[in-house]
Write an enzyme that holds these catalytic residues in place. Structure first.
Site, PDB file in Angstrom:
ATOM      1  N   GLU A 136      -5.427 -12.558 -13.564  1.00 55.18           N
ATOM      2  CA  GLU A 136      -4.362 -12.408 -12.576  1.00 55.18           C
ATOM      3  C   GLU A 136      -4.052 -13.711 -11.857  1.00 55.18           C
ATOM      4  O   GLU A 136      -3.286 -13.734 -10.902  1.00 55.18           O
ATOM      5  CB  GLU A 136      -4.667 -11.276 -11.592  1.00 55.18           C
ATOM      6  CG  GLU A 136      -6.030 -11.279 -10.986  1.00 55.18           C
ATOM      7  CD  GLU A 136      -6.284 -10.035 -10.109  1.00 55.18           C
ATOM      8  OE1 GLU A 136      -5.352  -9.258  -9.851  1.00 55.18           O
ATOM      9  OE2 GLU A 136      -7.426  -9.880  -9.671  1.00 55.18           O
ATOM     10  N   ARG A 171     -10.011   0.921  -7.850  1.00 50.43           N
ATOM     11  CA  ARG A 171      -9.962  -0.117  -6.813  1.00 50.43           C
ATOM     12  C   ARG A 171     -10.970   0.250  -5.727  1.00 50.43           C
ATOM     13  O   ARG A 171     -10.666   0.996  -4.810  1.00 50.43           O
ATOM     14  CB  ARG A 171      -8.566  -0.174  -6.188  1.00 50.43           C
ATOM     15  CG  ARG A 171      -7.451  -0.651  -7.121  1.00 50.43           C
ATOM     16  CD  ARG A 171      -6.137  -0.675  -6.358  1.00 50.43           C
ATOM     17  NE  ARG A 171      -5.108  -1.450  -7.015  1.00 50.43           N
ATOM     18  CZ  ARG A 171      -4.080  -0.904  -7.682  1.00 50.43           C
ATOM     19  NH1 ARG A 171      -3.955   0.397  -7.764  1.00 50.43           N
ATOM     20  NH2 ARG A 171      -3.173  -1.687  -8.238  1.00 50.43           N
ATOM     21  N   CYS A 175      -3.158  -3.622 -16.356  1.00 52.48           N
ATOM     22  CA  CYS A 175      -3.297  -2.609 -15.303  1.00 52.48           C
ATOM     23  C   CYS A 175      -2.390  -2.849 -14.105  1.00 52.48           C
ATOM     24  O   CYS A 175      -2.535  -2.198 -13.085  1.00 52.48           O
ATOM     25  CB  CYS A 175      -4.755  -2.492 -14.865  1.00 52.48           C
ATOM     26  SG  CYS A 175      -5.389  -3.992 -14.129  1.00 52.48           S
ATOM     27  N   HIS A 216       0.828  -1.218   0.000  1.00 55.79           N
ATOM     28  CA  HIS A 216       0.000   0.000   0.000  1.00 55.79           C
ATOM     29  C   HIS A 216       0.850   1.249   0.000  1.00 55.79           C
ATOM     30  O   HIS A 216       0.489   2.258  -0.591  1.00 55.79           O
ATOM     31  CB  HIS A 216      -0.977  -0.047   1.160  1.00 55.79           C
ATOM     32  CG  HIS A 216      -1.803  -1.275   1.081  1.00 55.79           C
ATOM     33  ND1 HIS A 216      -2.806  -1.411   0.162  1.00 55.79           N
ATOM     34  CD2 HIS A 216      -1.676  -2.458   1.698  1.00 55.79           C
ATOM     35  CE1 HIS A 216      -3.292  -2.621   0.249  1.00 55.79           C
ATOM     36  NE2 HIS A 216      -2.630  -3.282   1.166  1.00 55.79           N
ATOM     37  N   ARG A 246     -13.699  -1.784 -10.572  1.00 54.53           N
ATOM     38  CA  ARG A 246     -13.458  -3.169 -10.155  1.00 54.53           C
ATOM     39  C   ARG A 246     -14.247  -3.464  -8.894  1.00 54.53           C
ATOM     40  O   ARG A 246     -14.253  -2.664  -7.959  1.00 54.53           O
ATOM     41  CB  ARG A 246     -11.971  -3.376  -9.899  1.00 54.53           C
ATOM     42  CG  ARG A 246     -11.666  -4.764  -9.359  1.00 54.53           C
ATOM     43  CD  ARG A 246     -10.192  -5.020  -9.253  1.00 54.53           C
ATOM     44  NE  ARG A 246      -9.616  -4.413  -8.077  1.00 54.53           N
ATOM     45  CZ  ARG A 246      -8.322  -4.473  -7.781  1.00 54.53           C
ATOM     46  NH1 ARG A 246      -7.495  -5.107  -8.592  1.00 54.53           N
ATOM     47  NH2 ARG A 246      -7.844  -3.928  -6.697  1.00 54.53           N
ATOM     48  N   ASN A 257       0.434  -7.685 -11.363  1.00 50.79           N
ATOM     49  CA  ASN A 257       1.020  -7.794 -10.018  1.00 50.79           C
ATOM     50  C   ASN A 257       0.723  -9.168  -9.428  1.00 50.79           C
ATOM     51  O   ASN A 257       1.610  -9.867  -8.934  1.00 50.79           O
ATOM     52  CB  ASN A 257       0.448  -6.732  -9.064  1.00 50.79           C
ATOM     53  CG  ASN A 257       0.604  -5.326  -9.603  1.00 50.79           C
ATOM     54  OD1 ASN A 257       1.450  -5.088 -10.449  1.00 50.79           O
ATOM     55  ND2 ASN A 257      -0.212  -4.406  -9.123  1.00 50.79           N
TER      56      ASN A 257
HETATM   57  C1  PEP Z   1      -2.826  -6.519 -10.185  1.00 53.77           C
HETATM   58  O1  PEP Z   1      -2.898  -7.547  -9.502  1.00 53.77           O
HETATM   59  O2  PEP Z   1      -1.980  -6.344 -11.080  1.00 53.77           O
HETATM   60  C2  PEP Z   1      -3.748  -5.397  -9.953  1.00 53.77           C
HETATM   61  C3  PEP Z   1      -3.783  -4.355 -10.756  1.00 53.77           C
HETATM   62  O3  PEP Z   1      -4.548  -5.465  -8.863  1.00 53.77           O
HETATM   63  P1  PEP Z   1      -4.055  -5.139  -7.371  1.00 53.77           P
HETATM   64  O4  PEP Z   1      -2.663  -4.593  -7.463  1.00 53.77           O
HETATM   65  O5  PEP Z   1      -5.032  -4.183  -6.823  1.00 53.77           O
HETATM   66  O6  PEP Z   1      -4.125  -6.494  -6.752  1.00 53.77           O
HETATM   67 MG    MG Z   2      -4.622  -7.939  -8.265  1.00 51.23          MG
END
Ligand code: PEP
Ligand code: MG
Length: 592
Positions: A441, A306, A512, A199, A342, A464
């Protein structure tokens, strides 16, 4: 005072800043104890604390009623236990003693009691400790919120450093703290734990300020008021730098700010490659303010909102009207009123008490994200309804996180249909034209992409998570962070196969995850055919400048070459050289 001390952590947000340290502890109080000023009255401080306690208790009464009504009576139990903790007479007398006997401010006295409980729970065993501490922190944060974050007597960030930039130094930033910190006037962040997608990292990138995570032990060394350097490209932090070190970093800081100012100019230019190929640059946002920033930096829409941050920072549970209002404000602030919203992605490290906080051995592999939403269908329907209603105010799509199987996709599609039918039946106006998409993901979804594409309007790649699950390495654990490399051969091969499938079926695809804002990764992604990128707003100007310095055939050559290479080191070296040839300036914005 000791001299220069250097730390090597993980670079999580690029740029360089030389500033003044502002050290906060885990509950965001100042890490050093704060005492009442000499002329301050102890009885008044006791009254101030008692009032904060009463207000927090009243708030909890309201939450219990609201959660019981929205989620069920059982889900409200957790807040009943919070109320019990808050009414614990020994808590009250310990805090009173701290104020009366040691002249601590109320928030400092509260924090010292929290530390005392932490050491008692630590002795009681790991599992119990973690659960009880999370609840205690919630309770203490609720009381502290009614005392003011920085307490009395100590320096507040506004009064520190005579206009010098303020660098926040803390152990870690919890999701629920990210937004309030985002409103503080800070120019850099250093944390002891967390990785590139923590975060603290997300917060600093959305603010466009340099940050380093994983600077272990820095809390014991740095003091509020110390001069501190944060180099968010190489992951270096220097506390009390020598004059030579300081001069070198001040020069880098100037270069960084000059370049940032220059790049703002391209805000109104189209995002295109040097041969004219158009690319869409969208923004990842966590708040309404972020959505407004997205417009300022020249993004053409919000590619990822988010929504969990609304829930994490809400004093209780946002109901349908509150959600509707929030989504509407994000849509209205978004560039061209275009937003991809989302649904809740809670769980893992982002928990709210009313959805349960059971201890899990592997929270990121566990009960998180869409899995949690499926378990609370009524609650989930409220969110879908609120988005469909707010969607009347712009061009909106809904995105579902962490879909793993085709069954899950079908299930979520059925829930959306049902929400639409219910709205229609009740005569509630909503946008009937909202597209729905899946976040890719989880590697299982990427492996079965052909089937997924047949039953969704679009996809967005959450690199991510995709990377951490592909390489089996926690994305926020500094010990294994090197494995979570977007430029590793396995990741690039998986991405290529997903892009190919989208091309075959004509399905729109966005990426993203954080790699969308990293210059070297962008060079490869362009070559693989990606044309929609969603990133922290602060990166949009940099990536736009990068696009202008590369052509489609050039990018295709890079990605072709990269896919022949067998190790991440070779790939990194190759792309670092190409980026250096294309634009030395932009290296200042490269990180990880
Ligand atoms: C990701 O997982 O790449 C993503 C954009 O979502 P978050 O970082 O919020 O899990
Ligand atoms: Mg994610």
């Amino acid at each position: 005072m000791a001299g220069e001390t250097m730390y090597k952590g993980i670079a999580v947000s690029p740029g360089v800043v030389v500033g003044v340290a502002y050290c906060l502890d885990g509950s965001l109080g100042q890490s050093e104890s704060q005492y009442l000023a000499e002329d301050a009255s102890v009885p008044e401080e006791l009254v101030r604390f008692d009032e904060a306690l009463r207000t927090a208790a009243g708030e909890l009464d309201g939450i219990i009623a609201k959660v019981a009504q929205q989620l069920g009576d059982g889900e409200a139990d957790i807040f009943r236990s919070h109320l019990q903790m808050l009414r614990d007479p020994s808590l009250l007398s310990k805090v009173h003693d701290g104020i009366r006997n040691s002249r601590l401010t109320a928030s400092s006295a509260l924090q010292s009691v929290l530390k005392e409980y932490a050491s008692i729970f630590a002795r009681a065993g790991q599992e119990l400790f973690q659960e009880r501490m999370a609840d205690l922190r919630d309770v203490f944060a609720r009381i502290t919120a009614h005392l003011g974050v920085t307490g009395l007597g100590g320096p507040s960030p506004d009064t520190l450093g005579d206009g010098e930039p303020i660098v926040l130094v803390t152990h870690e930033i919890l999701p629920s703290q990210a937004i309030s910190l985002g409103e503080m006037p800070i120019s850099g962040i250093v944390t002891e734990v967390g990785g590139g997608t923590s975060h603290a990292a997300i917060l600093s990138r959305s603010r466009g300020i340099p940050a380093v995570s994983g600077a272990a032990g820095i809390i014991a060394e740095a003091r509020t008021g110390d001069t501190i350097v944060v180099d968010g490209r190489d992951g270096i932090v220097v506390v009390r730098p020598d004059p030579e070190t300081m001069a070198a970093y001040r020069k880098m800081q100037r270069d960084f700010f000059e370049l940032k100012d220059r790049l703002v100019i391209n805000r109104d230019q189209p995002a295109c490659l040097s041969d004219g190929t158009l690319v869409e640059l969208l923004a990842n946002v966590n708040t309404v303010a972020d959505a407004a920033t997205a417009s300022l930096v020249g993004a053409t829409g919000v590619g990822l909102y988010r929504t969990e941050y609304l829930f994490l920072t809400h004093p209780d549970v946002p109901d349908e009207e509150e959600q509707y209002d929030n989504y509407r404000r994000v849509i209205e602030a978004a560039p061209d009123r275009t937003a991809t919203i989302r649904t809740l992605d809670l769980g893992g490290d982002k928990t709210v008490a009313y959805l349960g906080r059971q201890h899990e051995a592997n929270p990121f592999m566990g009960w998180r994200s869409i899995r949690l939403s499926f378990e609370h269908p009524k609650f989930f329907e409220v969110q879908i309804r609120a988005i469909l209603r707010a969607a009347r105010h712009g061009k909106v799509s809904i995105l579902f996180p962490m879909i793993t199987t085709l069954e899950e996709l079908r299930h979520v599609n059925r829930l959306v249909d049902e929400a639409r039918r219910n709205l229609k039946r009740a005569g509630v106006p909503f946008n009937e034209d909202v597209k729905t998409g899946v976040m890719i993901e989880v590697p299982a979804a990427a492996m079965c992409i052909d089937a997924i594409l047949q039953e969704t309007d679009f996809i967005s790649i959450g690199s991510n998570d995709l990377i951490q699950y592909l390489v089996a390495a926690d994305r926020d654990n500094p010990k294994v962070a090197h494995l979570c490399d977007p430029l590793s051969p396995a990741v690039l091969r998986m991405l290529r196969s997903v892009f190919d499938a989208c091309r075959r079926t004509g399905t729109p695809v966005t990426l993203c995850g954080e790699m969308a804002g990293q210059p070297r990764s962008v060079l490869v992604l362009l070559g693989l055919g990606l044309r929609r990128f969603s990133m922290s707003p602060a990166f949009v100007p940099t990536i736009k400048a990068l696009l202008r310095s590369v052509s489609t055939p050039q990018a295709e050559r890079f990605s072709h070459q990269v896919l022949q290479l067998k190790t991440r080191e070779e790939i990194r070296r190759y792309l670092t050289e190409r980026l250096h040839e294309i634009s030395r300036d932009l290296e200042l914005f490269d990180f990880t």
